[in-house]
Design a protein around this motif. Structure first.
Motif, PDB file in Angstrom:
ATOM      1  N   MET A   1       0.668  -1.329  -0.045  1.00  0.00           N
ATOM      2  CA  MET A   1      -0.110  -0.113  -0.232  1.00  0.00           C
ATOM      3  C   MET A   1       0.584   0.861  -0.311  1.00  0.00           C
ATOM      4  O   MET A   1       2.463   0.908   0.647  1.00  0.00           O
ATOM      5  CB  MET A   1      -1.118   0.059   1.816  1.00  0.00           C
ATOM      6  CG  MET A   1      -1.731   0.931   1.308  1.00  0.00           C
ATOM      7  SD  MET A   1      -2.824   1.328   2.864  1.00  0.00           S
ATOM      8  CE  MET A   1      -4.210  -0.296   2.296  1.00  0.00           C
ATOM      9  N   SER A   2       0.474   2.271  -0.647  1.00  0.00           N
ATOM     10  CA  SER A   2       1.336   3.354  -0.879  1.00  0.00           C
ATOM     11  C   SER A   2       0.663   4.288  -0.454  1.00  0.00           C
ATOM     12  O   SER A   2      -0.912   4.019  -0.334  1.00  0.00           O
ATOM     13  CB  SER A   2       1.932   3.962  -2.349  1.00  0.00           C
ATOM     14  OG  SER A   2       2.244   5.261  -2.330  1.00  0.00           O
ATOM     15  N   TYR A   3       1.394   5.548   1.003  1.00  0.00           N
ATOM     16  CA  TYR A   3       0.742   6.446   1.106  1.00  0.00           C
ATOM     17  C   TYR A   3       1.562   7.779   0.745  1.00  0.00           C
ATOM     18  O   TYR A   3       0.855   9.120   1.142  1.00  0.00           O
ATOM     19  CB  TYR A   3       1.102   7.166   2.649  1.00  0.00           C
ATOM     20  CG  TYR A   3       0.387   5.672   3.122  1.00  0.00           C
ATOM     21  CD1 TYR A   3      -0.605   4.761   3.862  1.00  0.00           C
ATOM     22  CD2 TYR A   3       1.239   3.719   3.426  1.00  0.00           C
ATOM     23  CE1 TYR A   3      -0.916   4.208   4.530  1.00  0.00           C
ATOM     24  CE2 TYR A   3       1.220   3.270   4.126  1.00  0.00           C
ATOM     25  CZ  TYR A   3      -0.422   3.444   4.300  1.00  0.00           C
ATOM     26  OH  TYR A   3      -0.597   2.090   4.376  1.00  0.00           O
ATOM     27  N   ASN A   4       2.446   8.496  -0.308  1.00  0.00           N
ATOM     28  CA  ASN A   4       2.433   9.499  -1.096  1.00  0.00           C
ATOM     29  C   ASN A   4       3.671   9.762   0.130  1.00  0.00           C
ATOM     30  O   ASN A   4       3.882  11.060  -0.068  1.00  0.00           O
ATOM     31  CB  ASN A   4       1.391  10.017  -1.635  1.00  0.00           C
ATOM     32  CG  ASN A   4       1.191   9.662  -3.294  1.00  0.00           C
ATOM     33  OD1 ASN A   4       2.119   9.062  -3.769  1.00  0.00           O
ATOM     34  ND2 ASN A   4      -0.248  10.278  -3.240  1.00  0.00           N
ATOM     35  N   LEU A   5       4.318   9.271   0.811  1.00  0.00           N
ATOM     36  CA  LEU A   5       4.805   9.638   2.243  1.00  0.00           C
ATOM     37  C   LEU A   5       5.983  10.372   1.489  1.00  0.00           C
ATOM     38  O   LEU A   5       6.533  11.443   1.859  1.00  0.00           O
ATOM     39  CB  LEU A   5       5.357   8.878   3.002  1.00  0.00           C
ATOM     40  CG  LEU A   5       4.088   8.445   3.916  1.00  0.00           C
ATOM     41  CD1 LEU A   5       4.336   6.947   4.029  1.00  0.00           C
ATOM     42  CD2 LEU A   5       3.712   9.055   4.746  1.00  0.00           C
ATOM     43  N   LEU A   6       7.278  10.296   0.412  1.00  0.00           N
ATOM     44  CA  LEU A   6       8.376  10.991  -0.170  1.00  0.00           C
ATOM     45  C   LEU A   6       7.716  11.263  -1.176  1.00  0.00           C
ATOM     46  O   LEU A   6       9.000  11.332  -2.537  1.00  0.00           O
ATOM     47  CB  LEU A   6       8.843   9.561  -0.328  1.00  0.00           C
ATOM     48  CG  LEU A   6       9.237   9.089   0.649  1.00  0.00           C
ATOM     49  CD1 LEU A   6      10.741   7.587   0.739  1.00  0.00           C
ATOM     50  CD2 LEU A   6       9.772   9.902   1.639  1.00  0.00           C
ATOM     51  N   LYS A   7       6.200  11.384  -1.617  1.00  0.00           N
ATOM     52  CA  LYS A   7       6.168  12.656  -3.296  1.00  0.00           C
ATOM     53  C   LYS A   7       7.294  14.053  -3.256  1.00  0.00           C
ATOM     54  O   LYS A   7       7.061  14.709  -2.041  1.00  0.00           O
ATOM     55  CB  LYS A   7       4.756  12.350  -3.127  1.00  0.00           C
ATOM     56  CG  LYS A   7       3.821  13.199  -4.089  1.00  0.00           C
ATOM     57  CD  LYS A   7       2.753  13.608  -4.412  1.00  0.00           C
ATOM     58  CE  LYS A   7       2.402  14.316  -5.948  1.00  0.00           C
ATOM     59  NZ  LYS A   7       1.121  14.181  -5.795  1.00  0.00           N
ATOM     60  N   GLY A   8       7.577  14.281  -4.662  1.00  0.00           N
ATOM     61  CA  GLY A   8       8.668  14.720  -4.643  1.00  0.00           C
ATOM     62  C   GLY A   8       9.685  15.111  -3.507  1.00  0.00           C
ATOM     63  O   GLY A   8      10.604  16.066  -3.612  1.00  0.00           O
ATOM     64  N   LYS A   9      10.703  14.024  -3.209  1.00  0.00           N
ATOM     65  CA  LYS A   9      11.262  14.016  -2.484  1.00  0.00           C
ATOM     66  C   LYS A   9      12.236  13.009  -3.410  1.00  0.00           C
ATOM     67  O   LYS A   9      12.105  12.717  -4.272  1.00  0.00           O
ATOM     68  CB  LYS A   9      11.290  13.256  -0.915  1.00  0.00           C
ATOM     69  CG  LYS A   9      10.435  14.540  -0.289  1.00  0.00           C
ATOM     70  CD  LYS A   9      10.759  13.343   1.229  1.00  0.00           C
ATOM     71  CE  LYS A   9      10.142  13.923   2.192  1.00  0.00           C
ATOM     72  NZ  LYS A   9      10.215  15.921   2.335  1.00  0.00           N
ATOM     73  N   ARG A  10      13.678  14.388  -2.844  1.00  0.00           N
ATOM     74  CA  ARG A  10      15.057  13.400  -3.916  1.00  0.00           C
ATOM     75  C   ARG A  10      15.934  12.949  -2.774  1.00  0.00           C
ATOM     76  O   ARG A  10      16.114  13.045  -1.477  1.00  0.00           O
ATOM     77  CB  ARG A  10      15.663  14.528  -4.707  1.00  0.00           C
ATOM     78  CG  ARG A  10      14.512  15.305  -5.800  1.00  0.00           C
ATOM     79  CD  ARG A  10      15.255  17.072  -6.137  1.00  0.00           C
ATOM     80  NE  ARG A  10      14.251  17.419  -6.110  1.00  0.00           N
ATOM     81  CZ  ARG A  10      13.552  18.640  -6.686  1.00  0.00           C
ATOM     82  NH1 ARG A  10      13.882  18.871  -4.315  1.00  0.00           N
ATOM     83  NH2 ARG A  10      13.837  19.274  -6.603  1.00  0.00           N
ATOM     84  N   GLY A  11      16.960  11.339  -3.282  1.00  0.00           N
ATOM     85  CA  GLY A  11      17.632  11.068  -2.961  1.00  0.00           C
ATOM     86  C   GLY A  11      18.705  10.227  -3.550  1.00  0.00           C
ATOM     87  O   GLY A  11      18.700  10.184  -4.619  1.00  0.00           O
ATOM     88  N   ILE A  12      19.531   9.445  -2.311  1.00  0.00           N
ATOM     89  CA  ILE A  12      20.274   8.808  -3.116  1.00  0.00           C
ATOM     90  C   ILE A  12      21.002   7.507  -1.756  1.00  0.00           C
ATOM     91  O   ILE A  12      20.850   7.706  -1.099  1.00  0.00           O
ATOM     92  CB  ILE A  12      22.116   9.767  -3.088  1.00  0.00           C
ATOM     93  CG1 ILE A  12      22.288  10.981  -3.549  1.00  0.00           C
ATOM     94  CG2 ILE A  12      22.861   8.627  -3.394  1.00  0.00           C
ATOM     95  CD1 ILE A  12      23.261  11.682  -2.786  1.00  0.00           C
ATOM     96  N   ILE A  13      20.725   6.371  -3.268  1.00  0.00           N
ATOM     97  CA  ILE A  13      20.883   5.348  -2.478  1.00  0.00           C
ATOM     98  C   ILE A  13      21.485   4.390  -2.474  1.00  0.00           C
ATOM     99  O   ILE A  13      22.283   4.252  -3.326  1.00  0.00           O
ATOM    100  CB  ILE A  13      19.523   4.408  -2.751  1.00  0.00           C
ATOM    101  CG1 ILE A  13      18.419   5.076  -2.415  1.00  0.00           C
ATOM    102  CG2 ILE A  13      19.481   2.920  -1.668  1.00  0.00           C
ATOM    103  CD1 ILE A  13      16.939   4.345  -2.491  1.00  0.00           C
TER     104      ILE A  13
END
Length: 271
Positions: A1-13
């Motif tokens: 299930m998705s909640y859009n918790l990180l919508k618009g966020k950018r990162g490095i893994i």
């Protein structure tokens, strides 16, 4: 299930090797939650793993980087900001390696060249990653940085070898750098102390199957899976945990606070 918790966020893994790795599962969950990211790993690890498959699946770019190289990290940070179109909101450090473990050397018979290499890759690299981000002012306000650790940093697990020392150092770096990142940039830094997890890297530790079985019997909720760790990491990257920083967060089904379980007692009292 998705909640859009990180919508618009950018990162490095850092550290996605194959579909068994926690970093891989985390990348998939971040993608589902609307986040975008750059994937990175050491060139040798990239040749051994399937990171390009993950990149294709998540619409991400891959930037090879040796996390022990300040030059590589500076390049990674600059390119990531350019590719993603802005400052970095989240970073996952999921890399670790012990040459002593790989070579079968015991803790009482370390080859120190091996020890130094493992420490650089597993622990000092976390400081190097954060220092690169800090000096470039590349982290967005209220960003989040997470590294993965293990309870051997606090308690003795004989076959975990010098990785235990590396994890202890890693956790200290999180606290110390977390102070400066918090005071000056409103960026939070935490470590997740995960249950023993059957990743490709973890299975290289002697007796790892025993670790997993024992922890499962000791943990009231059972061992946390790689996917469950990914879910937990997503919460730490989200805006729901803005005031959580400089913490070592146990994600282990209750293992860390259990003295003994009924299952373990029964195991040792069987006639």
């Amino acid at each position: 299930m998705s909640y859009n918790l990180l919508k618009g966020k950018r990162g490095i893994i850092f550290g996605a090797l194959d579909e068994n790795s926690i970093a891989w599962k985390t990348a998939e969950r971040i993608h589902e939650e609307g986040g975008t990211f750059v994937l990175t790993n050491a060139p040798v690890a990239m040749r051994l793993g399937q990171i390009k498959d993950l990149a294709e699946k998540t619409g991400s770019e891959v930037i090879p980087a040796d996390a022990t190289s300040e030059e590589d990290l500076a390049n990674l940070v600059a390119k990531s900001v350019e590719i993603l179109g802005g400052k970095i909101d989240f970073v996952l450090h999921a890399i670790g390696m012990s040459v002593n473990v790989r070579k079968g050397r015991s803790y009482t018979d370390e080859k120190y060249d091996f020890t130094n290499k493992g420490w650089d890759v597993s622990a000092l690299s976390f400081h190097k990653v954060m220092q690169s981000l800090y000096k470039a002012d590349a982290m967005a306000e209220w960003g989040s940085i997470v590294a993965l650790t293990y309870m051997a940093a606090q308690r003795v697990f004989p076959d975990y070898n010098d990785m235990a020392d590396n994890k202890a150092y890693l956790e200290s770096v999180a606290r110390s750098f977390g102070y400066f990142f918090g005071k000056e940039k409103n960026v939070r830094v935490n470590t997740i102390s995960q249950s023993p997890t059957p990743t490709t890297a973890g299975q290289g530790v002697k007796g790892f199957g025993g670790f997993i079985s024992y922890a499962e019997k000791m943990s009231p909720l059972g061992n946390a899976t790689a996917l469950e760790c990914a879910d937990y990491t997503v919460t730490l990257f989200s805006d729901l945990t803005r005031k959580v920083t400089m913490q070592n967060l146990f994600h282990d089904g209750g293992f860390s606070n259990t003295g003994v379980s009924q299952e373990v007692i029964e195991h040792f009292t069987e006639e």
